[in-house]
Enzyme design. Structure first.
Site, short mmCIF file in Angstrom:
data_model
loop_
_atom_site.label_atom_id
_atom_site.label_comp_id
_atom_site.label_asym_id
_atom_site.label_seq_id
_atom_site.Cartn_x
_atom_site.Cartn_y
_atom_site.Cartn_z
N PHE A 10 45.40 -3.58 130.24
CA PHE A 10 43.93 -3.99 130.43
C PHE A 10 44.43 -4.73 131.50
O PHE A 10 45.08 -4.85 131.73
CB PHE A 10 43.19 -4.77 129.33
N ASP A 11 43.49 -3.99 132.35
CA ASP A 11 43.44 -4.47 134.16
C ASP A 11 42.45 -5.96 133.52
O ASP A 11 41.91 -5.82 132.71
CB ASP A 11 43.04 -3.36 135.01
N LEU A 12 42.32 -6.57 134.88
CA LEU A 12 41.86 -7.62 134.72
C LEU A 12 40.54 -7.59 135.62
O LEU A 12 39.78 -8.07 134.38
CB LEU A 12 42.78 -9.02 134.86
N ASP A 13 40.69 -8.43 136.46
CA ASP A 13 39.16 -8.06 137.13
C ASP A 13 39.07 -6.91 137.13
O ASP A 13 38.95 -5.62 136.96
CB ASP A 13 39.82 -8.44 138.71
#
Length: 222
Positions: A10-13
């Site tokens: 997963f990417d965060l932002d």
């Protein structure tokens, strides 16, 4: 690609946590200090995704470090006030973890602010592997951070999905050999993300549950 999905990166932002307004506010404050009134919201949105070094170097190479420091100071100071949750993220990630999927965060942010964001939304309990900008020489869309996460999880690209709100996430997944999922709530817009041809487009993070279940069913059927 018929391998069963075991791993989710997963990417965060803009994917796991809603930092959009924090990022825009931090860019706005910084850019208004150096270039008063020259950057509007629509000018700033394309800066979401690339590293701060890439963005500020493209604007002003000589003062990039100074601008990054100012951005990070504003971002840290206003973090908890402006960061919010996306619907369905916590419940979905919790379910995936409980179901035995291997999970990692792969982000272009620095570790201190990443850990703060994960703690704030109480997602830190679900991720044993977090790869930040501090641990790599090359950020997404280079495959290095994704490969680093996969190695720590003892996974291979064919069994993984990269999920994100930016074309850097989609291209990073493609460059690594994973499947890719864009999120329709991307601030850059669904159509923009679809132009990079992700394998899946999520309307809600809970759509991931249907995707991994469908893959599991296909494997059993096969």
């Amino acid at each position: 690609m018929n391998s069963k999905i075991t791993t989710l990166l997963f990417d965060l932002d803009g994917t796991l946590i809603n930092t959009n307004e924090l990022i825009i506010a931090s860019f706005t404050e910084t850019l208004n200090h150096y270039y008063p009134g020259q950057f509007k919201r629509e000018d700033i949105i394309p800066f979401i995704g690339p590293t701060l070094v890439d963005t500020f170097t493209s604007i002003d190479p000589e003062r990039a470090d100074e601008m990054i420091a100012r951005y990070r100071e504003h971002n840290w100071k206003n973090h908890d006030m402006l960061v919010t949750q996306f619907d369905g993220v916590f419940e979905t990630v919790q379910t995936l973890k409980q179901s035995g999927y291997k999970l990692a965060v792969v982000t272009t942010k620095k570790r201190d602010i990443v850990e703060r964001g994960l703690r704030l939304i109480k997602l830190d309990q679900f991720f044993d592997v977090v790869v930040t900008l501090d641990e790599v020489k090359h950020a997404k869309p280079d495959p290095e951070p994704l490969l680093k996460a996969l190695k720590q999880l003892d996974s291979i690209p064919e069994e993984a999905v990269m999920i994100g709100d930016s074309h850097h996430d989609i291209l990073g997944g493609k460059n690594t050999g994973t499947r890719t999922a864009g999120v329709a709530w991307s601030i850059k817009g669904r159509e923009f993300l679809e132009s990079f041809h992700p394998d899946y487009m999520l309307e809600n993070m809970s759509d991931l549950l249907d995707i991994v279940e469908a893959e599991k069913f296909e494997e059993v059927k096969g």
